[in-house]
Motif scaffolding. Structure first.
Motif, PDB file in Angstrom:
ATOM      1  N   ARG A 114      18.964  47.691  27.256  1.00 35.48           N
ATOM      2  CA  ARG A 114      18.997  48.975  27.968  1.00 35.48           C
ATOM      3  C   ARG A 114      17.586  49.494  28.222  1.00 35.48           C
ATOM      4  N   ILE A 115      16.702  49.356  27.243  1.00 36.08           N
ATOM      5  CA  ILE A 115      15.310  49.783  27.440  1.00 36.08           C
ATOM      6  C   ILE A 115      14.657  48.945  28.532  1.00 36.08           C
ATOM      7  N   GLY A 116      14.884  47.644  28.483  1.00 40.05           N
ATOM      8  CA  GLY A 116      14.321  46.764  29.507  1.00 40.05           C
ATOM      9  C   GLY A 116      14.820  47.097  30.901  1.00 40.05           C
ATOM     10  N   LEU A 117      16.099  47.376  31.020  1.00 37.97           N
ATOM     11  CA  LEU A 117      16.652  47.751  32.318  1.00 37.97           C
ATOM     12  C   LEU A 117      16.137  49.112  32.779  1.00 37.97           C
ATOM     13  N   GLY A 118      15.858  49.992  31.836  1.00 36.43           N
ATOM     14  CA  GLY A 118      15.322  51.306  32.185  1.00 36.43           C
ATOM     15  C   GLY A 118      13.870  51.233  32.641  1.00 36.43           C
ATOM     16  N   VAL A 119      13.117  50.303  32.072  1.00 34.42           N
ATOM     17  CA  VAL A 119      11.700  50.174  32.403  1.00 34.42           C
ATOM     18  C   VAL A 119      11.491  49.318  33.657  1.00 34.42           C
ATOM     19  N   LEU A 120      12.425  48.463  33.974  1.00 33.23           N
ATOM     20  CA  LEU A 120      12.276  47.538  35.095  1.00 33.23           C
ATOM     21  C   LEU A 120      11.976  48.222  36.427  1.00 33.23           C
ATOM     22  N   PRO A 121      12.708  49.251  36.851  1.00 38.45           N
ATOM     23  CA  PRO A 121      12.378  49.888  38.129  1.00 38.45           C
ATOM     24  C   PRO A 121      10.990  50.512  38.136  1.00 38.45           C
TER      25      PRO A 121
END
Length: 96
Positions: free
Chosen positions: A7-14
């Motif tokens: 979830r953190i990775g997906l949040g930081v990706l954009p």
């Protein structure tokens, strides 16, 4: 634990993709990568401070989550962002 990291990775990706695009488009190289990295680290620190401040406020009183998120969270988060921008202005690292 793994789902939290995803979830953190997906949040930081954009944010990372947007930042990479801005760096790519900065054809005059007006902003040093070191300043960008420092600003990202400061933003992460401010997010951590806001998170812990929220936990502290919710433990001090019997605030509902909706009350905190509506009235207190914006004051804390925007105030911390203003401190970061104020620092950049005060040290003459922000222009245009």
């Amino acid at each position: 634990m793994t789902s939290t990291l995803v979830r953190i990775g997906l949040g930081v990706l954009p944010v990372a993709l947007f930042l990479a695009t801005l760096v790519y488009l900065d054809s005059y190289k007006l902003v040093r990568p070191r300043l960008v990295l420092g600003t990202l680290v400061a933003g992460g620190a401010m997010a951590g401070i806001a998170y812990w401040a929220g936990i502290g406020l919710s433990e001090l009183g019997s605030l509902k989550a909706s009350t905190y998120s509506r009235y207190f969270a914006p004051l804390i988060e925007e105030g911390l962002k203003a401190l970061a921008i104020g620092y950049l202005l005060f040290t003459a690292r922000l222009g245009f």
